[in-house]
Write a protein that holds these residues in place. Structure first.
Motif, PDB file in Angstrom:
ATOM      1  N   MET A 115     -13.263  19.730  14.119  1.00 62.45           N
ATOM      2  CA  MET A 115     -13.130  20.070  15.520  1.00 62.45           C
ATOM      3  C   MET A 115     -12.404  18.948  16.239  1.00 62.45           C
ATOM      4  O   MET A 115     -12.658  17.780  16.010  1.00 62.45           O
ATOM      5  N   PHE A 116     -11.495  19.295  17.122  1.00 63.98           N
ATOM      6  CA  PHE A 116     -10.702  18.320  17.849  1.00 63.98           C
ATOM      7  C   PHE A 116     -11.413  17.884  19.125  1.00 63.98           C
ATOM      8  O   PHE A 116     -11.913  18.700  19.882  1.00 63.98           O
ATOM      9  N   ARG A 117     -11.432  16.594  19.342  1.00 66.98           N
ATOM     10  CA  ARG A 117     -11.929  16.033  20.596  1.00 66.98           C
ATOM     11  C   ARG A 117     -10.913  15.012  21.074  1.00 66.98           C
ATOM     12  O   ARG A 117     -10.655  14.020  20.377  1.00 66.98           O
ATOM     13  N   LEU A 118     -10.336  15.251  22.220  1.00 62.49           N
ATOM     14  CA  LEU A 118      -9.350  14.344  22.794  1.00 62.49           C
ATOM     15  C   LEU A 118     -10.031  13.055  23.229  1.00 62.49           C
ATOM     16  O   LEU A 118     -10.999  13.080  23.987  1.00 62.49           O
TER      17      LEU A 118
ATOM     18  N   GLU B 181       0.382  21.557   8.936  1.00 61.41           N
ATOM     19  CA  GLU B 181      -1.064  21.761   8.871  1.00 61.41           C
ATOM     20  C   GLU B 181      -1.767  20.491   8.410  1.00 61.41           C
ATOM     21  O   GLU B 181      -2.788  20.086   8.977  1.00 61.41           O
ATOM     22  N   ASP B 182      -1.209  19.831   7.403  1.00 60.65           N
ATOM     23  CA  ASP B 182      -1.772  18.557   6.940  1.00 60.65           C
ATOM     24  C   ASP B 182      -1.673  17.485   8.023  1.00 60.65           C
ATOM     25  O   ASP B 182      -2.612  16.721   8.231  1.00 60.65           O
TER      26      ASP B 182
ATOM     27  N   THR C 169      -7.833  21.548  13.175  1.00 62.40           N
ATOM     28  CA  THR C 169      -7.607  22.530  12.123  1.00 62.40           C
ATOM     29  C   THR C 169      -7.049  23.816  12.728  1.00 62.40           C
ATOM     30  O   THR C 169      -7.306  24.130  13.897  1.00 62.40           O
ATOM     31  N   MET C 170      -6.307  24.528  11.914  1.00 62.35           N
ATOM     32  CA  MET C 170      -5.638  25.722  12.424  1.00 62.35           C
ATOM     33  C   MET C 170      -6.620  26.837  12.788  1.00 62.35           C
ATOM     34  O   MET C 170      -6.289  27.700  13.581  1.00 62.35           O
TER      35      MET C 170
ATOM     36  N   SER D 114      -4.877  32.259  19.000  1.00 58.73           N
ATOM     37  CA  SER D 114      -4.045  31.569  18.018  1.00 58.73           C
ATOM     38  C   SER D 114      -2.585  31.665  18.450  1.00 58.73           C
ATOM     39  O   SER D 114      -2.237  32.459  19.330  1.00 58.73           O
ATOM     40  N   TRP D 115      -1.744  30.866  17.804  1.00 55.60           N
ATOM     41  CA  TRP D 115      -0.305  30.959  18.043  1.00 55.60           C
ATOM     42  C   TRP D 115       0.305  31.907  17.026  1.00 55.60           C
ATOM     43  O   TRP D 115      -0.042  31.884  15.845  1.00 55.60           O
TER      44      TRP D 115
END
Length: 174
Positions: free
Chosen positions: A1-4, A45-46, A55-56, A66-67
């Motif tokens: 999970m992304f956290r800025l 992706e990597d 993660t995508m 999603s894109w």
């Protein structure tokens, strides 16, 4: 999970090396034109996972979004050849409320010869409705943080950008 993390500097251009595989090449030992997309998408992706922890499937799970790619511009400058190590550089060069443009660049391993450039344009969609939606604030902040500066996407042609990249490579600035 992304956290800025506002305290952390984020790399805007990501890069990695890849070996051109025999099974991906044509009888002339050139990377098959369609295979460039595989190399680029796998590298990106990597990159976003290792550099940003993104993660995508994150937007699927968190935002039901999603894109979806709807346009590619690709320039084949010099062939990538079987068993050659290449450098793949990826970056976000433009985004707005619902669009993202990723630039993919392939060079030789030492970044002295340009092989290929691709712009991939994607729209952000709801996976529930299939319609274009605006980026959520969190996604907008992420894109703002990782997008490169200095590429005037709205006022430059693809071929002009290729010339810029060639010049930057020749001067050792890319």
């Amino acid at each position: 999970m992304f956290r800025l993390d506002p305290e952390r500097p984020y790399q805007k251009k990501t890069e990695s090396h890849s070996l051109i595989r025999f099974q991906d090449c044509d009888p002339l030992q050139h990377l098959n034109n369609a295979k460039y997309l595989d190399y680029y998408f796998n590298a990106r992706e990597d990159h976003v996972f290792s550099m940003y922890g993104f993660t995508m499937d994150y937007t699927f799970k968190k935002h039901n979004a999603s894109w979806v790619v709807y346009n590619h511009q690709i320039g084949y400058i010099r062939p990538a050849r079987v068993s050659e190590w290449v450098t793949i550089i990826t970056s976000i060069i433009y985004f707005d409320e619902s669009t993202m443009v990723t630039e993919y660049v392939m060079t030789n391993e030492n970044k002295t010869e340009l092989k290929n450039v691709m712009w991939s344009t994607a729209k952000y969609i709801s996976v529930v409705t299939g319609k274009v939606i605006p980026h959520q604030e969190e996604i907008h902040q992420f894109l703002q943080t990782v997008a490169v500066e200095g590429v005037d996407y709205l006022n430059i042609t693809f071929n002009e950008r290729i010339k810029q990249i060639k010049t930057a490579l020749a001067e050792g600035r890319y």
